[in-house]
Design a protein around this motif. Structure first.
Motif, mmCIF file in Angstrom:
data_model
loop_
_atom_site.group_PDB
_atom_site.id
_atom_site.type_symbol
_atom_site.label_atom_id
_atom_site.label_comp_id
_atom_site.label_asym_id
_atom_site.label_seq_id
_atom_site.Cartn_x
_atom_site.Cartn_y
_atom_site.Cartn_z
ATOM 1 N N TRP A 193 0.812 -1.218 0.000
ATOM 2 C CA TRP A 193 0.000 0.000 0.000
ATOM 3 C C TRP A 193 0.850 1.275 0.000
ATOM 4 C CZ3 TRP A 193 -4.836 -0.058 -1.363
ATOM 5 C CH2 TRP A 193 -5.668 1.017 -1.080
ATOM 6 N N LYS A 215 -10.157 -13.320 -9.469
ATOM 7 C CA LYS A 215 -8.969 -12.506 -9.181
ATOM 8 C C LYS A 215 -9.132 -11.952 -7.781
ATOM 9 C CE LYS A 215 -10.838 -8.398 -11.445
ATOM 10 N NZ LYS A 215 -10.711 -7.358 -12.465
ATOM 11 N N THR A 216 -8.037 -11.970 -7.044
ATOM 12 C CA THR A 216 -8.029 -11.515 -5.660
ATOM 13 C C THR A 216 -6.886 -10.536 -5.492
ATOM 14 O OG1 THR A 216 -8.855 -13.674 -4.910
ATOM 15 C CG2 THR A 216 -7.859 -12.261 -3.247
ATOM 16 N N LEU A 217 -7.157 -9.436 -4.814
ATOM 17 C CA LEU A 217 -6.116 -8.463 -4.475
ATOM 18 C C LEU A 217 -5.810 -8.583 -2.994
ATOM 19 C CD1 LEU A 217 -4.470 -5.815 -5.250
ATOM 20 C CD2 LEU A 217 -6.460 -4.563 -4.380
ATOM 21 N N HIS A 218 -4.525 -8.736 -2.665
ATOM 22 C CA HIS A 218 -4.084 -8.660 -1.268
ATOM 23 C C HIS A 218 -3.215 -7.414 -1.123
ATOM 24 C CE1 HIS A 218 -4.498 -13.173 0.055
ATOM 25 N NE2 HIS A 218 -5.610 -12.673 -0.431
ATOM 26 N N ALA A 219 -3.730 -6.419 -0.423
ATOM 27 C CA ALA A 219 -2.955 -5.199 -0.187
ATOM 28 C C ALA A 219 -2.551 -5.145 1.280
ATOM 29 C CB ALA A 219 -3.784 -3.970 -0.551
ATOM 30 N N ASN A 220 -1.298 -4.795 1.527
ATOM 31 C CA ASN A 220 -0.801 -4.698 2.896
ATOM 32 C C ASN A 220 -0.102 -3.369 3.122
ATOM 33 O OD1 ASN A 220 -1.078 -7.450 4.388
ATOM 34 N ND2 ASN A 220 -0.418 -8.004 2.316
ATOM 35 N N TRP B 193 -15.301 -6.472 -5.112
ATOM 36 C CA TRP B 193 -14.908 -5.444 -6.090
ATOM 37 C C TRP B 193 -16.100 -4.908 -6.884
ATOM 38 C CZ3 TRP B 193 -10.515 -3.031 -5.759
ATOM 39 C CH2 TRP B 193 -10.015 -2.289 -6.840
ATOM 40 N N ARG B 200 -16.796 1.628 -4.021
ATOM 41 C CA ARG B 200 -15.461 1.044 -3.964
ATOM 42 C C ARG B 200 -14.409 2.076 -3.563
ATOM 43 N NH1 ARG B 200 -13.242 -0.572 -9.555
ATOM 44 N NH2 ARG B 200 -14.977 -2.058 -9.589
ATOM 45 N N LEU B 204 -11.895 1.997 -0.311
ATOM 46 C CA LEU B 204 -10.429 2.094 -0.383
ATOM 47 C C LEU B 204 -9.933 3.280 0.453
ATOM 48 C CD1 LEU B 204 -9.969 1.271 -4.185
ATOM 49 C CD2 LEU B 204 -9.407 -0.213 -2.246
ATOM 50 N N PHE B 207 -9.932 2.004 3.979
ATOM 51 C CA PHE B 207 -8.767 1.145 4.215
ATOM 52 C C PHE B 207 -7.519 1.993 4.404
ATOM 53 C CE2 PHE B 207 -5.101 -1.336 2.673
ATOM 54 C CZ PHE B 207 -5.137 -2.357 3.602
ATOM 55 N N ASP B 208 -7.376 3.005 3.554
ATOM 56 C CA ASP B 208 -6.205 3.881 3.634
ATOM 57 C C ASP B 208 -6.154 4.603 4.977
ATOM 58 O OD1 ASP B 208 -3.894 5.034 2.361
ATOM 59 O OD2 ASP B 208 -5.023 6.892 2.200
ATOM 60 N N LYS B 215 -2.513 -4.046 8.551
ATOM 61 C CA LYS B 215 -3.846 -4.109 7.951
ATOM 62 C C LYS B 215 -3.680 -4.699 6.562
ATOM 63 C CE LYS B 215 -3.650 0.686 6.359
ATOM 64 N NZ LYS B 215 -4.209 2.034 6.325
ATOM 65 N N THR B 216 -4.605 -5.568 6.212
ATOM 66 C CA THR B 216 -4.563 -6.266 4.925
ATOM 67 C C THR B 216 -5.922 -6.113 4.269
ATOM 68 O OG1 THR B 216 -3.011 -7.904 5.818
ATOM 69 C CG2 THR B 216 -4.180 -8.505 3.805
ATOM 70 N N LEU B 217 -5.916 -5.821 2.984
ATOM 71 C CA LEU B 217 -7.156 -5.761 2.203
ATOM 72 C C LEU B 217 -7.222 -6.984 1.305
ATOM 73 C CD1 LEU B 217 -9.611 -4.012 1.077
ATOM 74 C CD2 LEU B 217 -8.007 -3.261 -0.687
ATOM 75 N N HIS B 218 -8.320 -7.713 1.345
ATOM 76 C CA HIS B 218 -8.576 -8.791 0.390
ATOM 77 C C HIS B 218 -9.751 -8.360 -0.479
ATOM 78 C CE1 HIS B 218 -6.621 -12.455 2.613
ATOM 79 N NE2 HIS B 218 -5.787 -11.456 2.446
ATOM 80 N N ALA B 219 -9.489 -8.088 -1.748
ATOM 81 C CA ALA B 219 -10.558 -7.705 -2.674
ATOM 82 C C ALA B 219 -10.756 -8.831 -3.669
ATOM 83 C CB ALA B 219 -10.194 -6.420 -3.403
ATOM 84 N N ASN B 220 -12.012 -9.185 -3.917
ATOM 85 C CA ASN B 220 -12.336 -10.253 -4.863
ATOM 86 C C ASN B 220 -13.374 -9.784 -5.865
ATOM 87 O OD1 ASN B 220 -11.010 -12.951 -3.990
ATOM 88 N ND2 ASN B 220 -11.754 -12.060 -2.065
ATOM 89 N N THR B 221 -13.292 -10.344 -7.072
ATOM 90 C CA THR B 221 -14.354 -10.106 -8.046
ATOM 91 C C THR B 221 -15.675 -10.607 -7.489
ATOM 92 O OG1 THR B 221 -13.520 -12.146 -9.038
ATOM 93 C CG2 THR B 221 -13.146 -10.126 -10.256
#
Lengths: 244, 244
Positions: A193, A215-220, B193, B200, B204, B207-208, B215-221
């Motif tokens: 991030w 599709k999966t996003l992992h943001a840290n 997502w 969305r 975000l 999260f920011d 902290k971890t974000l997991h975003a999926n379709t």
């Protein structure tokens, strides 16, 4: 043609075999003992195999522990390979812009990344031709790491790659974002991030553009090199789900 | 005061015990046999315990299998609780704006979410007072689910909660985004997502804003109800890392 030099056994029975493929250096990691054929994971990296080797070995160790083999190839212009002066100039331009707090021009990103994609993708594909002909190595294939634009192009054009973990840790040309719409394989995208060498908004645009149904996003939190250790486990589970 | 009615044993030995806390209905899930004290996971949800129960039971089953107990409390205005007419009006305004493809006014989000946060947070905290006094139940505590603004407020003000999985599946008042900066516990944030009932960009931004170092974000379709099954496993691993 692939030519192996003598391998060495690392901790935990991991076998590391240096090779050259048409003069390009690379590393292959396998289990010490072969049984059946193992899927392959291509380990992407930012170039400079020698400097990257400790981290690559750790990633390879996890791959092999899960029943895969892993391979890495030096990046065009990286390590001891002939420099790419135009790419070096673009990299200097990018750093200058970032350090001055300026916006990065599309042109700089194109000049930095597209030549790497154009050169690296055929090399990785040629490596697959060779690896899949070796005893003990079979499909399917995964790609794991950066340069993310190389990973996107490979996912779009190389049908032997069935799942990829893409590290969003570099600037992405707009044409690659467009190419991403053609990708359809399962993806896990990692984003740091607070990565000052990356554009977060562009990384999210790329994730949005990717055409894959899964599709999966992992943001840290954290910078470019701060990917948490648990993401290694997550990537491992992702590949076990899709390559076995 | 908490008052239990007679419990029932579900598949796999899960014990479900309905209760009321000062008239508010809730459900407690534990293992059939007690040994030592188990950490608690509060299961957040969008309201309507009866309708949500099948999904809550599945989430509770995974919690209990990992050595936790799980509890859910009816949302203010939800299920058989007295309606909150102002909140209902705001919800209708939100739907109207979304269906017309209009921007959602901050005022609508505030009128919908802030009354729920103001009411629900003290109720969850009172539930913790009661649960932690029961035999076989101890700290630490986790919160898992939506309404995300309730989860953020709880993470900011309730020191017994040490880790949270937050489902970014609803609009967030700007004041809650500001409150998020005070949160410091480890967080896993889930975002669908393509959730048409969520913004969305605002998710975000939230999260920011969250102040946590981990902290971890997991975003999926996929849409609001399309969270992939593997995210349940990821949430489980997150809580095992932080609550044990």
């Amino acid at each position: 043609m692939i030519q192996f030099s003598s391998g060495q056994r690392l901790d935990g029975g991991l076998l590391e075999r240096p090779f050259t493929l048409d003069g390009v250096p690379g590393l292959l990691w396998t289990a010490g003992t072969v049984s059946g054929t193992a899927p392959v994971i291509l380990l992407g990296h930012p170039g400079g195999l020698d400097g990257m080797r400790p981290r690559l070995v750790e990633r390879a160790r996890q791959c092999v522990a899960s029943g895969f083999v892993a391979a890495a190839l030096e990046l065009p212009g990286g390590g001891d390979r002939p420099r790419l002066p135009d790419v070096d100039r673009a990299r200097a331009d990018l750093r200058r812009a970032l350090e001055a707090g300026e916006a990065v021009a599309d042109d700089v990103v194109d000049r930095l990344v597209l030549p790497l994609v154009e050169r690296a993708v055929p090399e990785w594909r040629a490596l697959l031709d060779e690896l899949l002909a070796l005893p003990g190595i079979g499909g399917p294939v995964g790609y794991s790491g950066g340069v993310i634009s190389i990973g996107v192009r490979l996912a779009a054009v190389e049908p032997r790659i069935v799942a990829s973990v893409l590290f969003a840790g570099s600037y992405v040309p707009r044409s690659i974002v467009e190419e991403a719409r053609r990708v359809s394989i399962p993806l896990l995208v990692l984003l740091q991030w607070d990565d000052r060498w990356n554009d977060r908004g562009m990384a999210l645009d790329l994730f949005d553009a990717l055409g894959s149904a899964e599709k999966t996003l992992h943001a840290n939190t954290g910078g470019h090199t701060g990917v948490p250790a648990f993401e290694g486990d997550d990537a491992d589970r992702f590949f076990r789900r899709h390559l076995r």
